[in-house]
Design a protein around this motif. Structure first.
Motif, PDB file in Angstrom:
ATOM      1  N   LEU A 152       7.005   6.139 -18.043  1.00  0.00           N
ATOM      2  CA  LEU A 152       7.514   6.770 -16.823  1.00  0.00           C
ATOM      3  C   LEU A 152       9.035   6.811 -16.819  1.00  0.00           C
ATOM      4  O   LEU A 152       9.691   5.887 -17.303  1.00  0.00           O
ATOM      5  N   GLU A 153       9.563   7.882 -16.267  1.00  0.00           N
ATOM      6  CA  GLU A 153      11.002   7.999 -16.079  1.00  0.00           C
ATOM      7  C   GLU A 153      11.401   7.129 -14.885  1.00  0.00           C
ATOM      8  O   GLU A 153      10.725   7.164 -13.843  1.00  0.00           O
ATOM      9  N   ARG A 154      12.487   6.383 -15.026  1.00  0.00           N
ATOM     10  CA  ARG A 154      12.956   5.551 -13.923  1.00  0.00           C
ATOM     11  C   ARG A 154      13.214   6.397 -12.675  1.00  0.00           C
ATOM     12  O   ARG A 154      12.911   5.968 -11.562  1.00  0.00           O
ATOM     13  N   SER A 155      13.741   7.587 -12.854  1.00  0.00           N
ATOM     14  CA  SER A 155      14.066   8.440 -11.704  1.00  0.00           C
ATOM     15  C   SER A 155      12.818   8.793 -10.898  1.00  0.00           C
ATOM     16  O   SER A 155      12.869   8.871  -9.670  1.00  0.00           O
ATOM     17  N   ALA A 156      11.680   8.973 -11.576  1.00  0.00           N
ATOM     18  CA  ALA A 156      10.439   9.305 -10.873  1.00  0.00           C
ATOM     19  C   ALA A 156       9.947   8.111 -10.060  1.00  0.00           C
ATOM     20  O   ALA A 156       9.530   8.259  -8.907  1.00  0.00           O
ATOM     21  N   VAL A 157      10.019   6.923 -10.653  1.00  0.00           N
ATOM     22  CA  VAL A 157       9.590   5.709  -9.953  1.00  0.00           C
ATOM     23  C   VAL A 157      10.538   5.427  -8.794  1.00  0.00           C
ATOM     24  O   VAL A 157      10.111   5.102  -7.684  1.00  0.00           O
ATOM     25  N   ASP A 158      11.834   5.587  -9.028  1.00  0.00           N
ATOM     26  CA  ASP A 158      12.838   5.359  -7.983  1.00  0.00           C
ATOM     27  C   ASP A 158      12.591   6.286  -6.796  1.00  0.00           C
ATOM     28  O   ASP A 158      12.623   5.857  -5.637  1.00  0.00           O
ATOM     29  N   ALA A 159      12.316   7.552  -7.064  1.00  0.00           N
ATOM     30  CA  ALA A 159      12.073   8.521  -5.989  1.00  0.00           C
ATOM     31  C   ALA A 159      10.811   8.162  -5.208  1.00  0.00           C
ATOM     32  O   ALA A 159      10.793   8.257  -3.975  1.00  0.00           O
TER      33      ALA A 159
ATOM     34  N   ALA B  47       0.826  -1.206   0.000  1.00  0.00           N
ATOM     35  CA  ALA B  47       0.000   0.000   0.000  1.00  0.00           C
ATOM     36  C   ALA B  47       0.863   1.259   0.000  1.00  0.00           C
ATOM     37  O   ALA B  47       0.544   2.235  -0.693  1.00  0.00           O
ATOM     38  N   SER B  48       1.941   1.248   0.759  1.00  0.00           N
ATOM     39  CA  SER B  48       2.838   2.412   0.817  1.00  0.00           C
ATOM     40  C   SER B  48       3.477   2.677  -0.537  1.00  0.00           C
ATOM     41  O   SER B  48       3.513   3.820  -1.008  1.00  0.00           O
ATOM     42  N   VAL B  49       3.981   1.617  -1.166  1.00  0.00           N
ATOM     43  CA  VAL B  49       4.620   1.758  -2.484  1.00  0.00           C
ATOM     44  C   VAL B  49       3.587   2.242  -3.502  1.00  0.00           C
ATOM     45  O   VAL B  49       3.832   3.172  -4.269  1.00  0.00           O
ATOM     46  N   SER B  50       2.419   1.615  -3.500  1.00  0.00           N
ATOM     47  CA  SER B  50       1.360   1.978  -4.434  1.00  0.00           C
ATOM     48  C   SER B  50       0.951   3.438  -4.266  1.00  0.00           C
ATOM     49  O   SER B  50       0.812   4.177  -5.244  1.00  0.00           O
ATOM     50  N   GLU B  51       0.773   3.861  -3.042  1.00  0.00           N
ATOM     51  CA  GLU B  51       0.362   5.244  -2.753  1.00  0.00           C
ATOM     52  C   GLU B  51       1.370   6.252  -3.304  1.00  0.00           C
ATOM     53  O   GLU B  51       0.992   7.251  -3.917  1.00  0.00           O
ATOM     54  N   GLU B  52       2.653   6.001  -3.091  1.00  0.00           N
ATOM     55  CA  GLU B  52       3.679   6.939  -3.567  1.00  0.00           C
ATOM     56  C   GLU B  52       3.764   6.955  -5.092  1.00  0.00           C
ATOM     57  O   GLU B  52       3.895   8.017  -5.699  1.00  0.00           O
ATOM     58  N   ILE B  53       3.672   5.791  -5.721  1.00  0.00           N
ATOM     59  CA  ILE B  53       3.757   5.741  -7.185  1.00  0.00           C
ATOM     60  C   ILE B  53       2.542   6.413  -7.812  1.00  0.00           C
ATOM     61  O   ILE B  53       2.661   7.087  -8.841  1.00  0.00           O
ATOM     62  N   ARG B  54       1.379   6.275  -7.185  1.00  0.00           N
ATOM     63  CA  ARG B  54       0.157   6.907  -7.719  1.00  0.00           C
ATOM     64  C   ARG B  54       0.264   8.430  -7.750  1.00  0.00           C
ATOM     65  O   ARG B  54      -0.485   9.088  -8.476  1.00  0.00           O
ATOM     66  N   GLU B  55       1.178   9.008  -6.989  1.00  0.00           N
ATOM     67  CA  GLU B  55       1.357  10.460  -6.983  1.00  0.00           C
ATOM     68  C   GLU B  55       2.153  10.963  -8.184  1.00  0.00           C
ATOM     69  O   GLU B  55       2.198  12.163  -8.441  1.00  0.00           O
ATOM     70  N   ILE B  56       2.771  10.055  -8.940  1.00  0.00           N
ATOM     71  CA  ILE B  56       3.506  10.457 -10.141  1.00  0.00           C
ATOM     72  C   ILE B  56       2.468  10.883 -11.189  1.00  0.00           C
ATOM     73  O   ILE B  56       1.524  10.138 -11.467  1.00  0.00           O
ATOM     74  N   PRO B  57       2.633  12.067 -11.773  1.00  0.00           N
ATOM     75  CA  PRO B  57       1.673  12.524 -12.789  1.00  0.00           C
ATOM     76  C   PRO B  57       1.527  11.512 -13.930  1.00  0.00           C
ATOM     77  O   PRO B  57       2.515  10.977 -14.439  1.00  0.00           O
ATOM     78  N   GLY B  58       0.284  11.239 -14.300  1.00  0.00           N
ATOM     79  CA  GLY B  58       0.006  10.334 -15.414  1.00  0.00           C
ATOM     80  C   GLY B  58      -0.253   8.891 -15.012  1.00  0.00           C
ATOM     81  O   GLY B  58      -0.714   8.101 -15.821  1.00  0.00           O
TER      82      GLY B  58
END
Length: 68
Positions: A51-58, A19-30
């Motif tokens: 998606l940019e790897r850097s956005a997912v990594d962050a 849930a934590s991982v999903s919540e943070e990734i869902r905040e990436i635009p798009g």
């Protein structure tokens, strides 16, 4: 048309982790959808554009985990 990408995340052990991982990734635009499989560490992301790897990594790091 939606894009689907699969990422590998280490350190997840339970539903709360997912849930934590999903919540943070869902905040990436798009990002439209996130499916996490705790047992394998697979994270499948559906998004409006690649998606940019850097956005997912962050996002994964913000949740406290590591993108492989």
């Amino acid at each position: 048309m939606s894009e689907q990408s699969t990422w590998q995340v280490t350190g997840m052990t339970c539903g709360h982790c997912a849930a934590s991982v999903s919540e943070e990734i869902r905040e990436i635009p798009g990002v439209e959808d996130v499916q996490v499989t705790v047992e394998t560490g697979a994270v499948v992301v559906t998004s409006a554009a690649p998606l940019e790897r850097s956005a997912v990594d962050a996002a994964v790091a913000e949740a406290g985990y590591t993108l492989v």
